[in-house]
Design a protein around this motif. Sequence first.
Motif, PDB file in Angstrom:
ATOM      1  N   ASN A 197     -55.535 -24.280  25.354  1.00  6.35           N
ATOM      2  CA  ASN A 197     -55.396 -25.615  25.953  1.00  6.35           C
ATOM      3  C   ASN A 197     -55.500 -26.619  24.973  1.00  6.35           C
ATOM      4  O   ASN A 197     -54.710 -27.556  24.941  1.00  6.35           O
ATOM      5  N   ALA A 198     -56.291 -26.654  23.710  1.00 10.51           N
ATOM      6  CA  ALA A 198     -56.055 -27.584  22.711  1.00 10.51           C
ATOM      7  C   ALA A 198     -55.071 -27.593  21.895  1.00 10.51           C
ATOM      8  O   ALA A 198     -54.503 -28.701  21.552  1.00 10.51           O
ATOM      9  N   ARG A 201     -50.824 -24.805  24.085  1.00 12.94           N
ATOM     10  CA  ARG A 201     -50.487 -24.745  25.826  1.00 12.94           C
ATOM     11  C   ARG A 201     -49.007 -25.394  25.796  1.00 12.94           C
ATOM     12  O   ARG A 201     -48.291 -24.871  26.663  1.00 12.94           O
ATOM     13  N   ASN A 277     -56.439 -33.338  28.312  1.00 13.92           N
ATOM     14  CA  ASN A 277     -56.011 -32.113  29.402  1.00 13.92           C
ATOM     15  C   ASN A 277     -57.444 -31.503  30.041  1.00 13.92           C
ATOM     16  O   ASN A 277     -58.529 -31.925  29.361  1.00 13.92           O
ATOM     17  N   GLN A 291     -56.007 -32.578  23.610  1.00 11.23           N
ATOM     18  CA  GLN A 291     -55.081 -31.656  23.622  1.00 11.23           C
ATOM     19  C   GLN A 291     -53.857 -32.138  22.798  1.00 11.23           C
ATOM     20  O   GLN A 291     -53.606 -33.221  22.661  1.00 11.23           O
ATOM     21  N   ASP A 292     -53.225 -30.952  22.233  1.00 13.48           N
ATOM     22  CA  ASP A 292     -51.879 -31.252  21.306  1.00 13.48           C
ATOM     23  C   ASP A 292     -50.681 -31.345  22.552  1.00 13.48           C
ATOM     24  O   ASP A 292     -50.326 -30.363  23.223  1.00 13.48           O
ATOM     25  N   ASN A 293     -50.218 -32.477  23.029  1.00 16.79           N
ATOM     26  CA  ASN A 293     -49.643 -32.674  24.189  1.00 16.79           C
ATOM     27  C   ASN A 293     -47.980 -32.954  23.714  1.00 16.79           C
ATOM     28  O   ASN A 293     -47.941 -33.458  22.650  1.00 16.79           O
ATOM     29  N   GLU A 460     -64.494 -35.666  26.052  1.00 10.85           N
ATOM     30  CA  GLU A 460     -63.765 -35.126  25.263  1.00 10.85           C
ATOM     31  C   GLU A 460     -64.497 -34.748  23.948  1.00 10.85           C
ATOM     32  O   GLU A 460     -64.199 -34.030  22.858  1.00 10.85           O
TER      33      GLU A 460
END
Length: 511
Positions: A197-198, A201, A277, A291-293, A460
């Motif tokens: 997730n972090a 994803r 996220n 998160q790395d979005n 977070e």
Amino acid sequence: MDPTHCPAFRLLRAASLFSLAAALFLCGAPAFGQIKSPAERIDELEAKVAKMEKKLKSVPDEKEIETIVEDSYSKGTLTFGGAELRFGGQLEILLIDAEDDLFAPLGADGGTEEPDPHIEIQRLRLEPELELNRWINVVAQLDFEPTEGDTLLKEVYIRYDLEPEDWWWFASRLQLGLDDRFIRPSRRTKGYPLIGNAFWRDESIAFTWALTFGDKDGKPLVAGQRGGGASRVAEEGLESDDGGPAASGHGAFDFVNNWGALRLYLSVGQGYALDSNEVSREGSRFNDLIQDNRELENDLSLRELGIGLEYSRSFAELGELSLLGFYYNDELRDQSIEYLQQEVTLRGITPEGLPTVEAGYGDSSSHKSYRYGAGVEYFLPAASLVGDLFEVRNADGLRVLAQYIKGVDGELERDGWFVQGSYRFSFGRLVQDRYFRSLEPLVRYGVLDVDLADDPRLPETWDRRELVLGAILEVTGDLFFKVEYSFHDESTGSPRTVDNDELLVELLAQF
């Protein structure tokens, strides 16, 4: 010293980008795609066999087989201009049952959004693949999400594969487009591990190049074949040069004929933007993590350099092993710094009336950003455990997966790991000689630590633990039930904990 501002590293980044561009020109097309793991290759092979069985069952007479094969339009393939267009996809329907809780420190946002069990039609995914020729493919994923009311271009890339027939020990795959990081493993569950997730994803736009030296199955047992270990024999039914069955392939520790495969990854891409996220399908505020979005609208500069080194080898009856180490270097976007300073920072006023940081990230404007880690995958076929006692399929057996990642963004540090194990066993076709073919129990435990002080008002900043118990039931080769129960544990920074365990049941139909 910040590696982002190191002149030598900037030179390496520029040289890497130039090399990729030159390779694209020399190879005649930009491209690449992810290298499939041993388990994924076996699963893909079984899917193809299942589809072939389905076609043969529908044929009343063997003489009609040739006619059916030629009628490509009725088999999901369109041919035009020398290119072939194939369509695949999947439908995902979810049953979600999350624990109901109210976490008072978060105020009005501290409650469970959907406390009652409910069903979501999560997505209908279409996966077109355009094969321009034997080397160049264009691949995409398009998601229709009725619950969110969105249509999402999940992935799209062009890929160039080079496998010289005379060089069984060499392969090159080059890709350009929107795709996952090459560190993303095959998780097998619907839910993501905490570090998944972090860190991996979402997708980003990048050039990626994978160079492979050797073959995990060793030297060819048959002329013209790429590799010849026991796993390749089991998958393809190869025969040895003397005409007899090559059931054993190369020995488990025959490093003369099978030294394994060494794969080098190199990627240059746009990177990611930090955002929030959820750790599960339930979108409550207390489930938020950093998160790395994916970011496809602002700042599309090529700034992230990734390198990886993977070793994989088949040890015959002892199974297949893959080891991967990786490193990514990037520059933190202004958008990400703003997110950390505002969304992950609580501010107040001193008695003197001056602004102050009460909790969270703070006011750092550092642009340093990098990740590194390692992963391991292991597959032990069921035939090595039960021998001839039971009838087994190629994908039956023990799977073990583990990964560790550490990420640094400015003054924020996150790190975590997970380990996952599962065992698939088949039991024929229990109903009408067609339905209920296999069951795969699964367990996973993962950790995600954030170096900021835990604060109950900032989820977070919480350190998290997750235990997942699940199972995958194969109804047919195209229909699966996935059942997962996730136990969550958080360090909230207060005596009060959160009750946010979740049951997830997925009906997955593939076509």
